[in-house]
Motif scaffolding. Structure first.
Motif, PDB file in Angstrom:
ATOM      1  N   ALA A  11    -104.844  46.606  70.889  1.00 44.47           N
ATOM      2  CA  ALA A  11    -104.589  45.337  71.579  1.00 44.47           C
ATOM      3  C   ALA A  11    -104.586  45.528  73.093  1.00 44.47           C
ATOM      4  O   ALA A  11    -104.197  46.579  73.607  1.00 44.47           O
ATOM      5  CB  ALA A  11    -103.250  44.765  71.127  1.00 44.47           C
ATOM      6  N   THR A  12    -105.009  44.480  73.797  1.00 45.02           N
ATOM      7  CA  THR A  12    -104.877  44.463  75.251  1.00 45.02           C
ATOM      8  C   THR A  12    -103.408  44.231  75.578  1.00 45.02           C
ATOM      9  O   THR A  12    -102.594  43.893  74.697  1.00 45.02           O
ATOM     10  CB  THR A  12    -105.703  43.312  75.866  1.00 45.02           C
ATOM     11  OG1 THR A  12    -105.145  42.070  75.418  1.00 45.02           O
ATOM     12  CG2 THR A  12    -107.176  43.413  75.486  1.00 45.02           C
ATOM     13  N   LYS A  13    -103.066  44.365  76.846  1.00 47.24           N
ATOM     14  CA  LYS A  13    -101.686  44.118  77.251  1.00 47.24           C
ATOM     15  C   LYS A  13    -101.267  42.698  76.896  1.00 47.24           C
ATOM     16  O   LYS A  13    -100.187  42.488  76.328  1.00 47.24           O
ATOM     17  CB  LYS A  13    -101.519  44.377  78.749  1.00 47.24           C
ATOM     18  CG  LYS A  13    -100.096  44.123  79.230  1.00 47.24           C
ATOM     19  CD  LYS A  13     -99.808  44.626  80.631  1.00 47.24           C
ATOM     20  CE  LYS A  13    -100.751  44.184  81.678  1.00 47.24           C
ATOM     21  NZ  LYS A  13    -100.318  44.558  83.045  1.00 47.24           N
ATOM     22  N   ALA A  14    -102.117  41.716  77.183  1.00 43.43           N
ATOM     23  CA  ALA A  14    -101.790  40.321  76.863  1.00 43.43           C
ATOM     24  C   ALA A  14    -101.603  40.134  75.364  1.00 43.43           C
ATOM     25  O   ALA A  14    -100.672  39.464  74.917  1.00 43.43           O
ATOM     26  CB  ALA A  14    -102.883  39.388  77.386  1.00 43.43           C
ATOM     27  N   GLU A  15    -102.472  40.746  74.576  1.00 42.68           N
ATOM     28  CA  GLU A  15    -102.352  40.636  73.110  1.00 42.68           C
ATOM     29  C   GLU A  15    -101.061  41.276  72.610  1.00 42.68           C
ATOM     30  O   GLU A  15    -100.426  40.769  71.680  1.00 42.68           O
ATOM     31  CB  GLU A  15    -103.562  41.266  72.429  1.00 42.68           C
ATOM     32  CG  GLU A  15    -104.847  40.485  72.637  1.00 42.68           C
ATOM     33  CD  GLU A  15    -106.091  41.247  72.219  1.00 42.68           C
ATOM     34  OE1 GLU A  15    -107.113  40.565  71.954  1.00 42.68           O
ATOM     35  OE2 GLU A  15    -106.082  42.498  72.169  1.00 42.68           O
ATOM     36  N   LYS A  16    -100.670  42.388  73.224  1.00 44.35           N
ATOM     37  CA  LYS A  16     -99.395  43.010  72.846  1.00 44.35           C
ATOM     38  C   LYS A  16     -98.233  42.053  73.104  1.00 44.35           C
ATOM     39  O   LYS A  16     -97.377  41.864  72.242  1.00 44.35           O
ATOM     40  CB  LYS A  16     -99.186  44.319  73.604  1.00 44.35           C
ATOM     41  CG  LYS A  16    -100.074  45.438  73.140  1.00 44.35           C
ATOM     42  CD  LYS A  16     -99.828  46.700  73.954  1.00 44.35           C
ATOM     43  CE  LYS A  16    -100.751  47.823  73.525  1.00 44.35           C
ATOM     44  NZ  LYS A  16    -100.509  49.047  74.300  1.00 44.35           N
ATOM     45  N   TYR A  17     -98.196  41.473  74.302  1.00 44.49           N
ATOM     46  CA  TYR A  17     -97.135  40.507  74.618  1.00 44.49           C
ATOM     47  C   TYR A  17     -97.188  39.320  73.655  1.00 44.49           C
ATOM     48  O   TYR A  17     -96.149  38.875  73.158  1.00 44.49           O
ATOM     49  CB  TYR A  17     -97.258  40.001  76.052  1.00 44.49           C
ATOM     50  CG  TYR A  17     -96.676  40.902  77.112  1.00 44.49           C
ATOM     51  CD1 TYR A  17     -95.303  41.155  77.172  1.00 44.49           C
ATOM     52  CD2 TYR A  17     -97.487  41.473  78.093  1.00 44.49           C
ATOM     53  CE1 TYR A  17     -94.768  41.962  78.170  1.00 44.49           C
ATOM     54  CE2 TYR A  17     -96.958  42.270  79.096  1.00 44.49           C
ATOM     55  CZ  TYR A  17     -95.598  42.511  79.134  1.00 44.49           C
ATOM     56  OH  TYR A  17     -95.064  43.305  80.123  1.00 44.49           O
ATOM     57  N   GLU A  18     -98.388  38.782  73.420  1.00 42.02           N
ATOM     58  CA  GLU A  18     -98.530  37.601  72.556  1.00 42.02           C
ATOM     59  C   GLU A  18     -98.109  37.874  71.122  1.00 42.02           C
ATOM     60  O   GLU A  18     -97.629  36.975  70.430  1.00 42.02           O
ATOM     61  CB  GLU A  18     -99.966  37.073  72.626  1.00 42.02           C
ATOM     62  CG  GLU A  18    -100.265  36.431  73.969  1.00 42.02           C
ATOM     63  CD  GLU A  18    -101.741  36.170  74.220  1.00 42.02           C
ATOM     64  OE1 GLU A  18    -102.577  36.425  73.327  1.00 42.02           O
ATOM     65  OE2 GLU A  18    -102.054  35.723  75.341  1.00 42.02           O
ATOM     66  N   ASN A  19     -98.256  39.103  70.665  1.00 44.14           N
ATOM     67  CA  ASN A  19     -97.780  39.485  69.342  1.00 44.14           C
ATOM     68  C   ASN A  19     -96.289  39.799  69.349  1.00 44.14           C
ATOM     69  O   ASN A  19     -95.592  39.533  68.375  1.00 44.14           O
ATOM     70  CB  ASN A  19     -98.551  40.703  68.819  1.00 44.14           C
ATOM     71  CG  ASN A  19     -99.887  40.324  68.239  1.00 44.14           C
ATOM     72  OD1 ASN A  19     -99.978  39.956  67.078  1.00 44.14           O
ATOM     73  ND2 ASN A  19    -100.937  40.382  69.049  1.00 44.14           N
ATOM     74  N   LEU A  20     -95.817  40.378  70.442  1.00 44.75           N
ATOM     75  CA  LEU A  20     -94.430  40.816  70.518  1.00 44.75           C
ATOM     76  C   LEU A  20     -93.443  39.659  70.696  1.00 44.75           C
ATOM     77  O   LEU A  20     -92.390  39.634  70.042  1.00 44.75           O
ATOM     78  CB  LEU A  20     -94.258  41.821  71.662  1.00 44.75           C
ATOM     79  CG  LEU A  20     -92.843  42.362  71.869  1.00 44.75           C
ATOM     80  CD1 LEU A  20     -92.363  43.108  70.629  1.00 44.75           C
ATOM     81  CD2 LEU A  20     -92.793  43.253  73.106  1.00 44.75           C
ATOM     82  N   LEU A  21     -93.745  38.711  71.551  1.00 41.58           N
ATOM     83  CA  LEU A  21     -92.768  37.661  71.872  1.00 41.58           C
ATOM     84  C   LEU A  21     -92.297  36.868  70.648  1.00 41.58           C
ATOM     85  O   LEU A  21     -91.086  36.672  70.476  1.00 41.58           O
ATOM     86  CB  LEU A  21     -93.290  36.738  72.975  1.00 41.58           C
ATOM     87  CG  LEU A  21     -93.444  37.372  74.357  1.00 41.58           C
ATOM     88  CD1 LEU A  21     -93.852  36.331  75.385  1.00 41.58           C
ATOM     89  CD2 LEU A  21     -92.210  38.110  74.799  1.00 41.58           C
TER      90      LEU A  21
END
Length: 160
Positions: A11-21
């Motif tokens: 995952a990209t950084k944005a995808e990591k955040y979008e999955n994590l939040l």
């Protein structure tokens, strides 16, 4: 929710955040204990992003007092307006610092910290706590981190 995080490997950084939040939101939903929630949030951010230091400082009387964190030992108390955390509290706005050595009045809790982002949690018009994230690399945080970490603080503010 189970105590496991599911983040795509590539995952990209944005995808990591979008999955994590949403996972953090589910994890803290219905849990009334602030320290338990802050502990899990710090652990989740450290696990997913490998930040050098991630944790919380809570406003208590006239100081920020160290709360749950992941990483090396840290400063226990920070005064209003002092350092990056105290400035985020005073200004009630995120501080994105690419080089902590260039930040006026930076408090060096760890000499290994090189860049930092601090996001205040504002509830009822007052800063209640700040999320502090440090890196041992220069210029390691950007507007993307700021955006998602501010969203995280909004999620947390709704829970407390």
């Amino acid at each position: 929710m189970a105590e496991n995080l599911y983040i795509p490997e590539k995952a990209t950084k944005a995808e990591k955040y979008e999955n994590l939040l949403p996972q953090i939101e589910a994890l803290i939903h219905g849990e009334p204990d602030l320290y338990a929630n802050l502990s899990n949030i710090a652990a989740a951010l450290k696990e997913v992003f490998g930040f050098f230091w991630v944790g919380f400082y809570l406003v208590k009387n006239d100081q920020l007092v160290l709360g749950p964190f992941q990483g090396p030992i840290a400063c226990t108390r920070i005064n209003f307006g002092k350092g990056v955390c105290g400035t985020a509290w005073k200004e009630a706005k995120t501080q994105l610092v690419p080089d902590v050595d260039l930040f006026p009045g930076h408090i060096a809790c760890s000499s290994a910290s090189r860049s930092e982002v601090v996001v205040p949690l504002i509830k009822n018009g007052e800063v209640q706590l700040v999320l502090d994230v440090d890196s041992d690399q220069l210029n390691d945080f950007d507007k993307e981190d700021q955006h998602y970490l501010e969203q995280l603080m909004e999620i947390l503010a709704r829970q407390i």
